[in-house]
Design an enzyme around this catalytic site. Structure first.
Site, PDB file in Angstrom:
ATOM      1  N   HIS A 160      40.019  44.963  33.672  1.00  0.00           N
ATOM      2  CA  HIS A 160      41.453  45.806  34.037  1.00  0.00           C
ATOM      3  C   HIS A 160      42.061  46.116  32.545  1.00  0.00           C
ATOM      4  CE1 HIS A 160      41.400  45.055  38.243  1.00  0.00           C
ATOM      5  NE2 HIS A 160      41.548  43.813  38.008  1.00  0.00           N
ATOM      6  N   ASP A 194      33.401  43.798  40.968  1.00  0.00           N
ATOM      7  CA  ASP A 194      34.515  42.977  41.434  1.00  0.00           C
ATOM      8  C   ASP A 194      35.027  43.542  42.324  1.00  0.00           C
ATOM      9  OD1 ASP A 194      36.427  40.925  39.638  1.00  0.00           O
ATOM     10  OD2 ASP A 194      37.564  42.208  40.801  1.00  0.00           O
ATOM     11  N   TYR A 322      38.009  33.701  42.528  1.00  0.00           N
ATOM     12  CA  TYR A 322      39.132  32.806  42.399  1.00  0.00           C
ATOM     13  C   TYR A 322      39.190  31.603  43.543  1.00  0.00           C
ATOM     14  CZ  TYR A 322      40.319  36.565  39.432  1.00  0.00           C
ATOM     15  OH  TYR A 322      40.436  37.466  38.530  1.00  0.00           O
TER      16      TYR A 322
HETATM   17 ZN   LIG Z   1      38.661  40.951  40.781  1.00  0.00          ZN
END
Ligand SMILES: [Zn+2]
Length: 339
Positions: A160, A194, A322
């Site tokens: 990002h 991702d 995560y």
């Molecule tokens: Zn991600």
């Protein structure tokens, strides 16, 4: 398989993130790194090493000088601060209007960041620089032909990060650093799997014809980063036609993902790169707390095998993922296909 580690990752340990005005526990934590390393050690067949002494040279190739300076100085400022509140730098106001002009430290926090998930802490610069150098090292080993595939275990993630802004837990764009380095030797494809669109990677290469960016991710109409990752974004100027976005709806499971992956791999084959950079996030897993896709653990082995079949020298860079319970298995399953 050789694993290049970011030895400084734990220096960046966010105490929380700001979601809708509330501070919540940070999903992006040092425990992610530890979970992956433990799973790889348990699986066997992986060797771990640190990159050489870090330098700013790899990040200067991709990121604006003013942004690098800001991140270095802001981290140092947080380190010196005695007030605990001043040890975390959060943006509160973001640039607006036709010609935003920023002066003063509080304005700069908004100028060099685009969300409220990405604080600057005393160790942020060191941790981000460690990841960037690990990515650069992986690219060099691939470029020299020393390794056919290599994995970079790092956090915070990178995809990002824009040339001049942090955001989405990312500070330096590790995959872009690896891809740009490899592009000195030949054409490079970046495949980003991702669950979130890699806006930084897309924008860094958007006008280039020598690096093609291909991304499969959750539809940004409903999923972070919201402002980038739509199918009609195809590149600009010389880069027109070299950016491919394959957004998928929430709840996407193996069948539809498999078909998007086949489209992505076909586009990469047609591009005929000399090297591949895989931005690998495991937040497409069905148990991920912020992803929304429904991929089972065993699908990651299939994904790895499909990418491996392209048969390009490949640098694999860790992005998101995560759920600390399943993250290690997802990474291991995917990487085993390359060993
Ligand atoms: Zn991600």
């Amino acid at each position: 398989m050789r694993v290049i580690l970011n030895p400084k990752h734990a220096e960046h340990a966010p105490p929380g993130e700001v979601e809708g005005g509330a501070v919540i526990p940070s999903y992006e934590s040092p425990g992610r790194f530890d979970a992956i390393r433990a799973a790889l050690e348990a699986a066997g067949g992986f060797t771990f090493e640190e990159p050489p002494k870090p330098s700013e040279e790899p990040v200067a190739a991709i990121h604006d000088a003013a942004y690098i300076t800001y991140l270095r100085e802001a981290s140092a400022e947080a380190k010196k601060a005695r007030d605990p509140a001043a040890k975390q730098l959060w943006p509160t106001v973001f640039p607006f209007g036709p010609n935003p002009r920023a002066s003063g430290v509080r304005a700069l926090r908004g100028q060099f960041c685009f969300d409220t998930y990405t604080p600057i802490l005393p160790g942020t610069f060191a941790a981000a620089l460690g990841g960037a150098n690990a990515a650069a090292r992986s690219a060099d080993l691939i470029a020299e032909g020393t390794e056919r595939s290599i994995y970079v275990l790092t956090r915070p993630p990178g995809h990002h990060a824009e040339a001049d802004r942090c955001g989405g837990y990312c500070y330096f764009n590790n995959a872009a650093i690896a891809a740009d380095r490899l592009s000195k030797r030949g054409r490079v494809a970046v495949l980003d799997v991702d669950v979130h669109h890699g806006n930084g990677t897309q924008h860094i290469f958007y006008s280039r014809a020598d690096v093609s960016t291909v991304s499969i991710h959750g539809d940004p109409g409903g999923l972070y980063p919201f402002f980038s990752g739509f199918a009609e974004e195809t590149g600009t100027g010389a880069g027109e036609g070299f950016n491919l976005n394959l957004p998928l709806p929430p709840g996407t499971a193996a069948k539809d993902y498999r078909s998007a992956l086949a489209t992505a791999l076909e586009a990469i084959r047609k591009f005929k790169p000399m090297f591949l950079v895989l931005s690998f996030g495991a937040d497409t897993h069905e148990s991920d707390p912020i992803g929304g896709f429904k991929l089972p653990t065993k699908f990651f082995a299939e994904m790895g095998a499909a990418v491996r079949e392209l048969d390009f020298p490949t640098a694999i860079i860790q992005e998101g993922g995560y759920n600390l319970t399943t993250l290690g298995s997802c990474v291991t399953e995917m990487l085993k296909a390359f060993t």
